[in-house]
Design a protein around this motif. Structure first.
Motif, PDB file in Angstrom:
ATOM      1  N   THR A 172       0.820  -1.208   0.000  1.00 45.02           N
ATOM      2  CA  THR A 172       0.000   0.000   0.000  1.00 45.02           C
ATOM      3  C   THR A 172       0.855   1.260   0.000  1.00 45.02           C
TER       4      THR A 172
ATOM      5  N   PRO B 289      -0.053   4.703   1.269  1.00 45.36           N
ATOM      6  CA  PRO B 289      -1.160   5.354   1.974  1.00 45.36           C
ATOM      7  C   PRO B 289      -1.243   6.855   1.728  1.00 45.36           C
ATOM      8  N   HIS B 290      -2.462   7.355   1.699  1.00 41.84           N
ATOM      9  CA  HIS B 290      -2.655   8.795   1.678  1.00 41.84           C
ATOM     10  C   HIS B 290      -2.684   9.286   3.123  1.00 41.84           C
TER      11      HIS B 290
ATOM     12  N   THR C  31       5.158   7.089  -1.189  1.00 44.34           N
ATOM     13  CA  THR C  31       4.323   7.734  -0.173  1.00 44.34           C
ATOM     14  C   THR C  31       4.918   9.066   0.255  1.00 44.34           C
TER      15      THR C  31
ATOM     16  N   ASP D 256      -5.715   5.725  -0.739  1.00 43.07           N
ATOM     17  CA  ASP D 256      -4.498   4.915  -0.816  1.00 43.07           C
ATOM     18  C   ASP D 256      -4.301   4.411  -2.241  1.00 43.07           C
TER      19      ASP D 256
END
Length: 409
Positions: free
Chosen positions: A71, A73-74, A266, A278
């Protein structure tokens, strides 16, 4: 009576065994041979068929069901994209005929579509049961993200110069075709290594075999094909599009940052860009073993792909904040030579458009982030083109030409 019951029970066991044996799917010969895989057979078969025209509309937006993922992620406040919705009230020419712009989406195998003009969303359309939360496979649009990450590593001084030989950072490559290749030459797809981007699975060469072993079976890491690869041309002299080049760049990012490609994405792009959801990379192996497929494996929502395009159009800024070095973007979108393709050329992992300042990230079977500085247009098209058919690509280019001239009213 007891004999009948026993006979019936025995027949039931036999029938169950027959049905169980017959129900198990069989791997295609191209997958079955070679090193055995612990990936479930049904999953291998679906990965084998994920590009097929009868399933790709679904597969391309459910890659997290097919692969191990990492992932991206945001975090924090999302970059709000203002909007002023308009109907696409223009037409375009293709093959001597005139078509309505709104007919293009169905004609051209579209899952989702977004247009920004002058920093505002003017069209946003989801099809085939997708929606704003759906994360779409970018395929080789990922290459453009990898380019941006290399630029970030240069700005961080983790990479001293793109004219450094790649073996300065990845000495593991010293015995193969990459031994005399610079980072710049890899960015330009001019490494000269012997890797033909051809996926003839009936007669698999190095690219097809790498796809099977790394992505379908997860028994090899995709970038490791570069360890003992041969040489086809002198480095820097011949353009030849190769996903292995970008996979090597992903390995480079991993090495110089001391972390994963997803973590660097990220910190250097996704969070500072203000993504609203995400993203994720598909992996070429299970956690603890696999690497991100940095050549073609990033997935994101339609709007976050649009944010990436708008950030590029803004030459690396988001709401006045610097995210990416402007000079890197200008260099990355500068074509290096017409031999790179009929559509104008190739920069650092971006395609360019002949006779225009426009450039684009392009992915397999119709994935596009198209950026046109002249008309302040960003367009994202997430598609499911049938494999082996070039017609949709040609029609898309015709549509792009009309779209950039469109002035919504």
């Amino acid at each position: 009576m007891k004999k009948l019951i026993k006979l019936g029970a025995a027949m039931t066991v036999v029938m169950l065994n027959i049905n169980t044996a017959g129900a198990q799917q069989a791997l295609p010969d191209e997958i079955a041979k070679g090193k055995p895989s612990d990936v479930p057979i049904a999953t291998q078969i679906m990965r084998w068929h994920m590009n097929d025209g009868d399933v790709n509309a679904f597969a391309f937006r459910n890659m997290d069901e097919l692969f191990s993922i990492r992932t991206v992620p945001h975090s924090g406040t999302a970059w709000i994209l203002p909007r002023e919705d308009h109907r696409m009230d223009f037409s375009y020419e293709f093959n001597g005929r005139t078509f309505n712009a709104e007919d293009f989406l169905e004609r051209n195998y579209t899952n989702a579509f977004l247009v920004m003009k002058n920093g505002k969303i003017v069209t946003e359309i989801y099809r085939n049961n997708s929606d704003a939360s759906t994360r779409f496979m970018g395929w080789s649009m990922t290459k453009s993200i990898t380019s941006i990450l290399v630029g970030a590593a240069v700005a961080d001084r983790s990479i001293e110069s793109i004219d450094d030989p790649i073996v300065k950072y990845l000495p593991e490559l010293k015995n193969g075709g990459y031994r005399d290749v610079t980072i710049r030459q890899i960015l330009e797809m001019r490494s000269g290594v012997d890797y033909e981007e051809r996926y003839d699975f009936a007669n698999p060469g190095i690219a097809a075999s790498n796809h099977i072993n790394a992505l379908v079976k997860n028994v090899a890491r995709f970038a490791d094909a570069g360890l003992d690869i041969g040489t086809a041309a002198k480095p820097g002299e011949v353009f030849a599009y190769k996903t292995i080049d970008t996979a090597i760049l992903g390995w480079l990012i991993e090495r110089v940052t001391g972390g994963t490609v997803a973590a660097y994405t990220t910190g250097k792009l996704w969070e500072p860009m203000g993504a609203e959801a995400d993203g994720f990379y598909i992996m070429d192996g299970k956690p603890g073993v696999g690497r991100e497929f940095s050549g073609a494996g990033f997935n994101a929502t339609l709007r976050d792909w649009a944010r990436f395009g708008q950030m590029l159009l803004n030459e690396g800024t988001v709401e006045g904040r610097r995210v990416v070095d402007a000079e890197w973007i200008r260099t990355a979108r500068t074509p290096l030579g017409s031999e790179a393709g009929v559509d104008g050329g190739y920069g650092f992992q971006f395609w360019t458009r002949e006779g225009s300042e426009a450039y684009k990230a392009v992915g397999l079977q119709g994935q596009y982030v198209y950026v046109d500085p002249d008309t302040q247009t960003v367009m994202v098209k997430l598609s499911y083109f049938p494999p082996g058919d070039d017609t949709p690509y040609v029609e898309t280019e015709a549509f792009f030409g009309a779209l950039t001239s469109w002035a919504p009213k």
